[in-house]
Design a protein around this motif. Structure first.
Motif, mmCIF file in Angstrom:
data_model
loop_
_atom_site.group_PDB
_atom_site.id
_atom_site.type_symbol
_atom_site.label_atom_id
_atom_site.label_comp_id
_atom_site.label_asym_id
_atom_site.label_seq_id
_atom_site.Cartn_x
_atom_site.Cartn_y
_atom_site.Cartn_z
ATOM 1 N N GLU A 1 4.558 12.288 -28.005
ATOM 2 C CA GLU A 1 4.797 13.676 -27.657
ATOM 3 C C GLU A 1 3.492 14.313 -27.148
ATOM 4 O O GLU A 1 3.480 14.995 -26.118
ATOM 5 C CB GLU A 1 5.263 14.409 -28.917
ATOM 6 N N ALA A 2 2.412 14.049 -27.881
ATOM 7 C CA ALA A 2 1.143 14.668 -27.525
ATOM 8 C C ALA A 2 0.661 14.203 -26.160
ATOM 9 O O ALA A 2 0.172 14.997 -25.361
ATOM 10 C CB ALA A 2 0.093 14.354 -28.583
ATOM 11 N N ILE A 3 0.820 12.914 -25.880
ATOM 12 C CA ILE A 3 0.365 12.396 -24.589
ATOM 13 C C ILE A 3 1.245 12.934 -23.466
ATOM 14 O O ILE A 3 0.757 13.348 -22.415
ATOM 15 C CB ILE A 3 0.351 10.848 -24.595
ATOM 16 N N LYS A 4 2.549 12.974 -23.699
ATOM 17 C CA LYS A 4 3.454 13.539 -22.698
ATOM 18 C C LYS A 4 3.076 14.977 -22.402
ATOM 19 O O LYS A 4 3.125 15.418 -21.261
ATOM 20 C CB LYS A 4 4.889 13.518 -23.236
ATOM 21 N N ALA A 5 2.695 15.710 -23.458
ATOM 22 C CA ALA A 5 2.389 17.135 -23.300
ATOM 23 C C ALA A 5 1.158 17.363 -22.436
ATOM 24 O O ALA A 5 0.967 18.454 -21.917
ATOM 25 C CB ALA A 5 2.188 17.772 -24.668
ATOM 26 N N THR A 6 0.327 16.330 -22.255
ATOM 27 C CA THR A 6 -0.841 16.529 -21.401
ATOM 28 C C THR A 6 -0.482 16.380 -19.932
ATOM 29 O O THR A 6 -1.342 16.513 -19.078
ATOM 30 C CB THR A 6 -1.949 15.504 -21.701
ATOM 31 N N GLY A 7 0.790 16.046 -19.653
ATOM 32 C CA GLY A 7 1.200 15.856 -18.271
ATOM 33 C C GLY A 7 1.139 14.406 -17.838
ATOM 34 O O GLY A 7 1.211 14.104 -16.653
ATOM 35 N N ALA A 8 1.010 13.493 -18.809
ATOM 36 C CA ALA A 8 0.945 12.067 -18.475
ATOM 37 C C ALA A 8 2.305 11.577 -17.999
ATOM 38 O O ALA A 8 3.336 12.061 -18.470
ATOM 39 C CB ALA A 8 0.505 11.275 -19.694
ATOM 40 N N ARG B 1 8.296 23.802 -28.077
ATOM 41 C CA ARG B 1 8.533 22.574 -27.311
ATOM 42 C C ARG B 1 9.407 22.798 -26.087
ATOM 43 O O ARG B 1 9.379 21.992 -25.157
ATOM 44 C CB ARG B 1 9.142 21.510 -28.224
ATOM 45 N N ASN C 1 7.061 23.654 -22.947
ATOM 46 C CA ASN C 1 6.543 22.567 -22.086
ATOM 47 C C ASN C 1 7.548 21.425 -21.951
ATOM 48 O O ASN C 1 7.188 20.313 -21.584
ATOM 49 C CB ASN C 1 5.178 22.075 -22.557
ATOM 50 N N ARG D 1 2.886 20.742 -17.285
ATOM 51 C CA ARG D 1 2.458 20.300 -18.619
ATOM 52 C C ARG D 1 0.939 20.189 -18.692
ATOM 53 O O ARG D 1 0.335 20.515 -19.707
ATOM 54 C CB ARG D 1 3.073 18.955 -18.966
ATOM 55 N N MET E 1 -1.548 21.450 -25.932
ATOM 56 C CA MET E 1 -0.719 21.568 -27.128
ATOM 57 C C MET E 1 -1.467 21.013 -28.331
ATOM 58 O O MET E 1 -2.094 19.957 -28.276
ATOM 59 C CB MET E 1 0.602 20.830 -26.936
ATOM 60 N N PHE F 1 -0.990 20.167 -32.522
ATOM 61 C CA PHE F 1 0.121 19.877 -33.429
ATOM 62 C C PHE F 1 -0.292 19.987 -34.894
ATOM 63 O O PHE F 1 -1.465 19.799 -35.240
ATOM 64 C CB PHE F 1 0.629 18.457 -33.190
ATOM 65 N N GLY G 1 -6.521 13.968 -22.623
ATOM 66 C CA GLY G 1 -6.180 15.307 -22.144
ATOM 67 C C GLY G 1 -6.231 15.414 -20.624
ATOM 68 O O GLY G 1 -5.656 16.323 -20.040
ATOM 69 N N ARG H 1 -8.884 17.784 -27.165
ATOM 70 C CA ARG H 1 -7.950 17.221 -26.188
ATOM 71 C C ARG H 1 -7.307 18.349 -25.370
ATOM 72 O O ARG H 1 -7.157 18.227 -24.156
ATOM 73 C CB ARG H 1 -6.878 16.409 -26.922
ATOM 74 N N GLN I 1 -7.826 19.579 -21.109
ATOM 75 C CA GLN I 1 -6.802 19.841 -20.092
ATOM 76 C C GLN I 1 -7.185 21.019 -19.206
ATOM 77 O O GLN I 1 -6.535 21.252 -18.193
ATOM 78 C CB GLN I 1 -5.458 20.140 -20.776
#
Ligand SMILES: Nc1ncnc2c1ncn2[C@@H]1O[C@H](COP(=O)(O)OP(=O)(O)OP(=O)(O)O)[C@@H](O)[C@H]1O
Ligand SMILES: [Mg+2]
Lengths: 489, 263
Positions: A396-403, B46, B49, B78, B83, B85, B103, B158, B162
């Motif tokens: 989830e975290a990696i996806k959230a960076t736009g990966a 959630r 994004n 995104r 983000m 957590f 990031g 991280r 971004q």
């Protein structure tokens, strides 16, 4: 009074009483066990008295064949029958009564003993016979080494029964062994009509140019090249040349082996053969072959593991629930792949090897193929479980960076998969090498192929060498793989 | 400017996590979302994004329709939203540095990330992000060797990496002790104040809300039951607080009960 019904029901049909009292599970289990005990007993008894007909003749014959078994069956079955009836009233969900099942187990044990033809007496009696081959297997190293030998041979021809025939003159070469006989003809020993021995001609054999002090064997070659060592007084003839390499002895011509009707001139030959070791011990063929096959075996296991890993990675994604839970199509693929993997995995590598041998013929490739097929299924399942257990948080975290998805796999999925992946792969390599040691038994190449040949030739020492190599390799592998896995996690 | 209109989310199992949520948010605000567990805070964050697909409604951000965005457009959006957590969600087996570098993934070539390659500038930025949260020393350690507070700093680094225009923080301090909570929220506040980054953050403790929020939204069973400014929340009464948190809720001071209102 309410206890009567279940007892009577149980006596009529064991288990029925439990059903009557609504202990469905227990009742069904008892019925199943009891009917299988009865079924098995009937089939075993009729096997004990096969070719007999009718209830009593069969029982009588079976009893005379194996009284212990019949008495055991009869006593315990009756006991069980009664016990079940009692249990049907006494059992309650509060009070667990395992007695029935203990009894059922005892009967199954008795049946199992008879069915699997367990024979302790035989095992004990035949133990000494097994010791000889076994000891060769346990300490086979005598067959592991050999020596290079050199043979020094010299011989002279003789004519049989024909003093007039002129043999070519013997010529002596310096440094070469030389043998001559006196006379250069003779008659072989034979048996007369009364089976009495008629001794052959006695000849003097002289020789020179042999190795001093080294024992030489005396060999006889007849006119059709039968080779044998003549005996005198029960002992093989042999000579020991003196310090100058010379000897002289007398011998009686051996038995005639060719029929008297043989035509033409019969020329026989006496030879003196000195065999001696040159150089130190060298590895014998069984040792060399075993090492070569062991290397082949280890590489078979390695290749199968590598192919298995490569093929099972894509498969494992298809078999991972968390990855395939998207739509009904992917879920269908998931169940399909899972099922196929389970089926493949439930078939032993040895059976796959039998199939592979039909497919690509005898040899290591068949073994690799079989192990690869099994590895894909086993690793596919293990890897997919590894994938299923990955933490979704980092993804989830990696996806959230736009990966994108490739980056997500590289940064979130692969790092999480490496430890189980490495661990399972090494574990599988370990299994594959073990398996490839025996996959040769069915023609799949590797050391098993050699082992089974040695066993069939009753060459227990050579077989022992192979067994030793397998044991040592597997032990080393065991240690190494455990060590690597421990380091990695 | 973030505009959310009639946003609803119904999960596959029928749970209605959000019901017709609408609000607008100016750039540079520090919006805190409060609400009981299960009230839909994480779902709302959630949706913004698109880690969760909204069932209906619209989310517009500076003119871009987030709900309609696909593929590369969505990834670009995104990459502009950092983000943070509750459970940090670091990749445990990667180094701290690689976690921070991740990031940048929204902006690096896919093929380069196949062998974890980043540019020199990316490395410089990663170190400066680590410096901002004070853990340059740990750069080459594996992420799971760090303490919870350190891991959350990596999480923030991280997000800094971004270079985001907006930061979503889902209970960023819920698993940290009170002192650390202020440190972590301090970093987020600094991003908010120094770079005018919009922050949307869910928090449990009223005093933290009162300390950091410029705007507050209260959620209950997926519906907005409270809207206020930072000023409003600083004057909030127990009654109103219980309205949002339910009757059993108590005031807490970063984990410790306090007497009276305010800090
Ligand atoms: N993936 C999901 N599938 C089904 N239901 C979900 C899923 N995620 C959340 N829910 C449900 O949606 C509702 C809102 O959940 P959400 O996680 O948004 O609450 P929250 O306010 O963040 O709670 P918490 O403070 O405990 O984190 C809950 O009833 C939850 O059970
Ligand atoms: Mg939440």
């Amino acid at each position: 009074m309410k206890n009567i019904a279940p007892i009577i029901l149980s006596l009529i049909f064991p288990g029925a009483g439990h059903l009557y009292r609504k202990h469905i599970q227990r009742g069904l289990l008892i019925i199943l066990s009891f009917t299988s005990i009865i079924g098995l007993s009937i089939s075993r008894i009729s096997l004990l008295a096969h070719r007999y007909e009718g209830f009593f003749p069969v029982l009588k014959k079976a009893f005379s064949n194996n009284p212990g078994f019949i008495i055991f069956l009869f006593l315990f079955t009756v006991l069980l029958w009664i016990w079940i009836a009692i249990d049907s009233v006494k059992y309650s969900t509060l009070k667990k009564r395992p007695g029935v099942f203990v009894l059922i187990l005892v009967i199954f044990f008795g049946l199992g003993w008879q069915i699997s033809e367990i024979d302790v007496v035989k095992a004990a009696v035949q133990m000494p016979d097994a010791w000889k081959p076994l000891s060769k297997v346990l300490w086979p190293w005598k067959a592991a080494i050999t020596y290079k030998t050199e043979e020094l041979t010299g011989g002279a021809d003789l004519v049989i029964d024909d003093p007039d025939y002129v043999l070519p003159a013997l010529n002596r070469t310096e440094g070469k062994p030389f043998v001559e006989t006196d006379p250069r003809w003779g008659s072989l020993s034979t048996l007369d009509k009364n089976n009495e021995i008629v001794k052959g001609t006695s000849i003097t054999v002289r020789g020179s140019g042999f190795t001093p002090g080294e024992v030489g064997e005396v060999w006889w070659l007849d006119s059709i090249s039968n080779e044998f060592r003549p005996r005198e007084g029960g002992q093989y003839l042999s000579v020991t040349p003196d310090s100058e390499g010379k000897f002289e002895f007398t011998m009686t011509l051996p038995y005639r082996l060719i029929p008297p009707s043989a035509q033409g001139v019969q020329i026989n030959r006496v030879e003196i053969r000195q065999v001696r070791r040159v150089g130190g011990p060298i590895p014998a063929d069984p040792l060399k072959l075993t090492i070569a096959r062991m290397v082949e075996t280890i590489f078979m296991g390695m290749m199968a593991t590598i192919f298995g890993i490569i093929l099972s990675i894509p498969v494992s994604f298809l078999a991972a629930r968390n990855i395939m839970s998207g739509s009904w199509i992917t879920v269908a693929v998931y169940y399909f792949v899972r099922t196929v993997l389970n089926i493949i995995r439930s078939i032993e590598p040895l059976i796959w090897a039998l199939i592979a041998v039909v497919w690509v013929g005898l040899g290591p490739f068949a073994g690799i193929l079989a192990l690869t097929i099994h590895s894909v299924a086993a690793l596919g399942k293990l890897y997919s479980e590894g994938i299923e257990s990955i933490d979704p948080g980092p993804i989830e975290a990696i996806k959230a960076t736009g990966a994108d998805s490739i980056q997500t796999i590289m940064f979130a999925i692969i790092p999480q998969m490496i430890p189980p992946f490495v661990s399972f792969s090494i574990y599988r390599w370990d299994i594959n090498v073990r398996m490839s040691t025996i996959i040769g038994l069915v023609g799949g190449g590797g050391i098993g192929f050699l082992l089974v040949q040695y066993i069939r030739l009753l060459d227990y020492q050579a077989a022992g060498i192979a067994v030793w190599f397998i044991a040592v390799t597997v032990a080393i592998l065991d240690y190494v793989s455990a060590e690597i896995r421990r380091k990695f996690i | 400017m973030l505009e959310i209109k009639n946003l609803s989310k119904t999960y596959g199992d029928g749970t209605k996590a959000l019901k017709n949520v609408s609000f607008n948010l100016e750039d540079g605000e520090f919006l805190v979302i409060i609400g009981l567990s299960g009230s839909g805070k994480s779902t709302l964050l959630r949706c913004i994004n698109r880690l969760v697909e909204p069932t209906s409604g619209s989310i517009t951000w500076n003119g871009a329709d987030i709900c309609a965005a696909k593929g590369a457009d969505l990834r670009k959006i995104r990459s502009q939203i950092g983000m943070v957590f509750q459970h940090f969600n670091l990749v445990k087996r990667l180094s701290v540095l690689n976690n921070v570098l991740s990031g940048r993934l929204g902006r690096v070539n896919t093929w380069k990330s196949l062998y974890y390659k980043f540019s020199k500038k990316d490395y410089e930025d990663a170190f400066s992000a680590l410096k901002k949260v004070g853990i340059t020393q740990q750069a080459y350690k594996r992420a799971d060797e760090l303490s919870g507070g350190q891991q959350q700093r990596v999480g923030i680094a991280r997000a800094i990496m971004q270079e985001p225009l907006m930061v979503l923080a889902d209970e960023p301090v819920a698993s940290l002790d009170p002192v650390l909570a202020h440190t972590i929220l301090g970093y987020i506040e600094r991003m908010n104040q120094e770079q005018n980054i919009t922050v949307i953050c869910s928090l449990h403790y009223l005093d933290l809300v009162q300390r950091y929020a410029t705007r507050v939204i209260g959620l209950k069973d997926g519906e907005i039951v409270y809207r206020g400014t930072g000023e409003d929340i600083r004057q909030m009464t127990d009654r109103e607080f219980k309205e949002i948190y339910g009757e059993e809720a108590e005031r807490v001071n970063a984990g410790k009960p306090v007497k009276g209102a305010g800090l």
